[in-house]
Design a protein around this motif. Sequence first.
Motif, PDB file in Angstrom:
ATOM      1  N   TYR A   1       0.839  -1.199   0.000  1.00  0.00           N
ATOM      2  CA  TYR A   1       0.000   0.000   0.000  1.00  0.00           C
ATOM      3  C   TYR A   1       0.872   1.247   0.000  1.00  0.00           C
ATOM      4  CZ  TYR A   1      -4.088   2.907   1.000  1.00  0.00           C
ATOM      5  OH  TYR A   1      -5.107   3.827   0.916  1.00  0.00           O
ATOM      6  N   ASP A   2       0.353   2.302  -0.617  1.00  0.00           N
ATOM      7  CA  ASP A   2       1.079   3.569  -0.673  1.00  0.00           C
ATOM      8  C   ASP A   2       0.748   4.379   0.576  1.00  0.00           C
ATOM      9  OD1 ASP A   2       2.539   5.755  -1.444  1.00  0.00           O
ATOM     10  OD2 ASP A   2       1.029   6.502  -2.871  1.00  0.00           O
ATOM     11  N   PHE A   3       1.453   4.087   1.667  1.00  0.00           N
ATOM     12  CA  PHE A   3       1.187   4.751   2.940  1.00  0.00           C
ATOM     13  C   PHE A   3       1.627   6.212   2.903  1.00  0.00           C
ATOM     14  CE2 PHE A   3       1.655   0.239   4.120  1.00  0.00           C
ATOM     15  CZ  PHE A   3       0.449   0.060   4.786  1.00  0.00           C
ATOM     16  N   ALA A   4       0.869   7.061   3.604  1.00  0.00           N
ATOM     17  CA  ALA A   4       1.227   8.481   3.694  1.00  0.00           C
ATOM     18  C   ALA A   4       2.543   8.653   4.437  1.00  0.00           C
ATOM     19  CB  ALA A   4       0.112   9.252   4.397  1.00  0.00           C
ATOM     20  N   ALA A   5       2.815   7.743   5.363  1.00  0.00           N
ATOM     21  CA  ALA A   5       4.069   7.757   6.122  1.00  0.00           C
ATOM     22  C   ALA A   5       4.221   6.414   6.806  1.00  0.00           C
ATOM     23  CB  ALA A   5       4.083   8.883   7.149  1.00  0.00           C
ATOM     24  N   VAL A   6       5.460   6.045   7.088  1.00  0.00           N
ATOM     25  CA  VAL A   6       5.770   4.829   7.846  1.00  0.00           C
ATOM     26  C   VAL A   6       6.606   5.260   9.047  1.00  0.00           C
ATOM     27  CG1 VAL A   6       6.869   2.574   7.847  1.00  0.00           C
ATOM     28  CG2 VAL A   6       5.740   3.401   5.766  1.00  0.00           C
ATOM     29  N   VAL A   7       6.084   4.980  10.261  1.00  0.00           N
ATOM     30  CA  VAL A   7       6.754   5.448  11.472  1.00  0.00           C
ATOM     31  C   VAL A   7       6.949   4.294  12.456  1.00  0.00           C
ATOM     32  CG1 VAL A   7       6.745   7.131  13.342  1.00  0.00           C
ATOM     33  CG2 VAL A   7       5.575   7.667  11.186  1.00  0.00           C
ATOM     34  N   PRO A   8       8.188   3.874  12.699  1.00  0.00           N
ATOM     35  CA  PRO A   8       8.444   2.876  13.743  1.00  0.00           C
ATOM     36  C   PRO A   8       8.282   3.530  15.121  1.00  0.00           C
ATOM     37  CG  PRO A   8      10.230   2.968  12.119  1.00  0.00           C
ATOM     38  CD  PRO A   8       9.397   4.194  11.930  1.00  0.00           C
ATOM     39  N   VAL A   9       7.579   2.855  16.035  1.00  0.00           N
ATOM     40  CA  VAL A   9       7.345   3.410  17.376  1.00  0.00           C
ATOM     41  C   VAL A   9       7.440   2.313  18.429  1.00  0.00           C
ATOM     42  CG1 VAL A   9       5.829   5.231  16.510  1.00  0.00           C
ATOM     43  CG2 VAL A   9       4.836   3.084  17.312  1.00  0.00           C
ATOM     44  N   SER A  10       7.579   2.748  19.656  1.00  0.00           N
ATOM     45  CA  SER A  10       7.468   1.858  20.802  1.00  0.00           C
ATOM     46  C   SER A  10       6.536   2.523  21.801  1.00  0.00           C
ATOM     47  CB  SER A  10       8.833   1.590  21.450  1.00  0.00           C
ATOM     48  OG  SER A  10       8.663   0.966  22.717  1.00  0.00           O
ATOM     49  N   ALA A  11       5.303   2.010  21.903  1.00  0.00           N
ATOM     50  CA  ALA A  11       4.359   2.577  22.864  1.00  0.00           C
ATOM     51  C   ALA A  11       4.852   2.360  24.286  1.00  0.00           C
ATOM     52  CB  ALA A  11       2.983   1.944  22.677  1.00  0.00           C
ATOM     53  N   ALA A  12       5.593   1.282  24.506  1.00  0.00           N
ATOM     54  CA  ALA A  12       6.094   0.979  25.848  1.00  0.00           C
ATOM     55  C   ALA A  12       7.120   2.011  26.312  1.00  0.00           C
ATOM     56  CB  ALA A  12       6.698  -0.420  25.875  1.00  0.00           C
ATOM     57  N   LYS A  13       7.974   2.461  25.386  1.00  0.00           N
ATOM     58  CA  LYS A  13       9.066   3.375  25.757  1.00  0.00           C
ATOM     59  C   LYS A  13       8.839   4.815  25.289  1.00  0.00           C
ATOM     60  CE  LYS A  13      12.644  -0.194  25.933  1.00  0.00           C
ATOM     61  NZ  LYS A  13      12.838  -0.060  27.381  1.00  0.00           N
ATOM     62  N   GLY A  14       7.867   5.019  24.412  1.00  0.00           N
ATOM     63  CA  GLY A  14       7.592   6.363  23.913  1.00  0.00           C
ATOM     64  C   GLY A  14       8.435   6.763  22.721  1.00  0.00           C
ATOM     65  N   ASP A  15       9.206   5.840  22.162  1.00  0.00           N
ATOM     66  CA  ASP A  15      10.060   6.157  21.021  1.00  0.00           C
ATOM     67  C   ASP A  15       9.222   6.400  19.763  1.00  0.00           C
ATOM     68  OD1 ASP A  15      12.186   5.665  22.716  1.00  0.00           O
ATOM     69  OD2 ASP A  15      12.493   3.605  22.005  1.00  0.00           O
ATOM     70  N   GLY A  16       9.625   7.408  18.987  1.00  0.00           N
ATOM     71  CA  GLY A  16       9.011   7.656  17.684  1.00  0.00           C
ATOM     72  C   GLY A  16       7.736   8.472  17.711  1.00  0.00           C
ATOM     73  N   PHE A  17       7.272   8.883  18.886  1.00  0.00           N
ATOM     74  CA  PHE A  17       5.968   9.546  18.953  1.00  0.00           C
ATOM     75  C   PHE A  17       5.993  11.002  18.489  1.00  0.00           C
ATOM     76  CE2 PHE A  17       4.678   5.731  20.887  1.00  0.00           C
ATOM     77  CZ  PHE A  17       3.295   5.689  20.774  1.00  0.00           C
ATOM     78  N   ASP A  18       7.120  11.658  18.577  1.00  0.00           N
ATOM     79  CA  ASP A  18       7.215  13.009  18.017  1.00  0.00           C
ATOM     80  C   ASP A  18       7.027  12.961  16.504  1.00  0.00           C
ATOM     81  OD1 ASP A  18       7.608  14.120  20.494  1.00  0.00           O
ATOM     82  OD2 ASP A  18       9.797  14.261  20.311  1.00  0.00           O
ATOM     83  N   SER A  19       7.683  11.995  15.866  1.00  0.00           N
ATOM     84  CA  SER A  19       7.550  11.841  14.418  1.00  0.00           C
ATOM     85  C   SER A  19       6.135  11.431  14.033  1.00  0.00           C
ATOM     86  CB  SER A  19       8.550  10.788  13.900  1.00  0.00           C
ATOM     87  OG  SER A  19       9.878  11.194  14.127  1.00  0.00           O
ATOM     88  N   LEU A  20       5.550  10.533  14.826  1.00  0.00           N
ATOM     89  CA  LEU A  20       4.190  10.075  14.544  1.00  0.00           C
ATOM     90  C   LEU A  20       3.200  11.235  14.649  1.00  0.00           C
ATOM     91  CD1 LEU A  20       2.286   7.721  13.949  1.00  0.00           C
ATOM     92  CD2 LEU A  20       2.142   7.297  16.406  1.00  0.00           C
ATOM     93  N   GLN A  21       3.338  12.027  15.680  1.00  0.00           N
ATOM     94  CA  GLN A  21       2.458  13.179  15.875  1.00  0.00           C
ATOM     95  C   GLN A  21       2.589  14.168  14.720  1.00  0.00           C
ATOM     96  OE1 GLN A  21       2.882  16.562  19.033  1.00  0.00           O
ATOM     97  NE2 GLN A  21       1.916  14.830  20.061  1.00  0.00           N
ATOM     98  N   LYS A  22       3.808  14.409  14.283  1.00  0.00           N
ATOM     99  CA  LYS A  22       4.052  15.339  13.176  1.00  0.00           C
ATOM    100  C   LYS A  22       3.373  14.859  11.903  1.00  0.00           C
ATOM    101  CE  LYS A  22       7.794  17.486  10.511  1.00  0.00           C
ATOM    102  NZ  LYS A  22       9.273  17.589  10.337  1.00  0.00           N
ATOM    103  N   GLU A  23       3.473  13.563  11.619  1.00  0.00           N
ATOM    104  CA  GLU A  23       2.856  13.009  10.406  1.00  0.00           C
ATOM    105  C   GLU A  23       1.335  13.116  10.457  1.00  0.00           C
ATOM    106  OE1 GLU A  23       4.341  12.322   7.768  1.00  0.00           O
ATOM    107  OE2 GLU A  23       6.417  12.075   8.390  1.00  0.00           O
ATOM    108  N   MET A  24       0.750  12.939  11.635  1.00  0.00           N
ATOM    109  CA  MET A  24      -0.701  13.036  11.751  1.00  0.00           C
ATOM    110  C   MET A  24      -1.180  14.477  11.616  1.00  0.00           C
ATOM    111  SD  MET A  24      -1.717  10.126  14.534  1.00  0.00           S
ATOM    112  CE  MET A  24      -0.596  10.697  15.786  1.00  0.00           C
ATOM    113  N   VAL A  25      -0.400  15.422  12.143  1.00  0.00           N
ATOM    114  CA  VAL A  25      -0.738  16.835  11.985  1.00  0.00           C
ATOM    115  C   VAL A  25      -0.738  17.214  10.507  1.00  0.00           C
ATOM    116  CG1 VAL A  25       0.120  19.179  12.392  1.00  0.00           C
ATOM    117  CG2 VAL A  25       0.020  17.540  14.284  1.00  0.00           C
TER     118      VAL A  25
END
Length: 297
Positions: free
Chosen positions: A144-168
Amino acid sequence: MTESKTAFIAIVGRPNVGKSSILNRLLGQKIAIVSDKPQTTRTRIMGVLTLGETQLVFTDTPGFHRPKTKLGEKMVQAVSDSISGVDACLFVVEPEGELRETEKELIEKFKSQKMPVILAINKTDTIKEKSALMARILELSALYDFAAVVPVSAAKGDGFDSLQKEMVNLAMPSEHFFPDDTLTDQPERVIAAEIIREKMLRLLDKEIPHGVAVAIEKMRERPDTDLMDIEATIYCERESHKGIIIGKKGASLKRISTYARQDMEKFFSCRVNLQCWVKVKDDWRNREGLIHNFGLD
């Protein structure tokens, strides 16, 4: 003057990939229960995150799975309804393992609706080799042609700044649909019931928690105090399950109630007097009337 923007985003994926954990991490507060058991979330839970002029409205959905009961059918329907009524989806997957048929079906739904989708590869903290993550990204990006691909770790909080930016970036010009201090649409009674159910998911045998529902019978603050009285009834499907939930001399129910009370006090910011009872409702997961009464339709 900066233009206000809004995006309605459904968080979807198969059971137990961490959708509710991601929602809680995004909001900075726990509004969706989590456990290591699949199908923890039963209904759609809405969370609101307002970042200046941008408001993100999330819908945490039940895990997309093959239903075996009437309740399961309603959970799957909730996922389909959510995908149809949002601006974008956050598709959550694990970093390793074979892609499930239900996940492939979700991708087909994205294609049929030409849905903007951000792919969140969760649990990256469990990967030993980075090459496995790259292989996963290549595998899914080919589907699929994803708008963005963001690796994250909900347990540790890694990648959430990037994830938030992509959703904005997906937000469109619009007035905000909710007051900026809104966190969720869930009534306090629903949150209290879900906290109790979470403790059962964590503390009881594997099968029993899926056969329980919680109804809050009373929820009232005592005048001129910081004490709230909450009375709850736990419904299970069998007499044998009732005995396990209560435990020897009430020990199991006491432990469930204690942990639930502690979480309620944190969420409601007051002292809580919690009383729980257990009743049997045979095969309630296949009875439309009871599913409705428990607010699960």
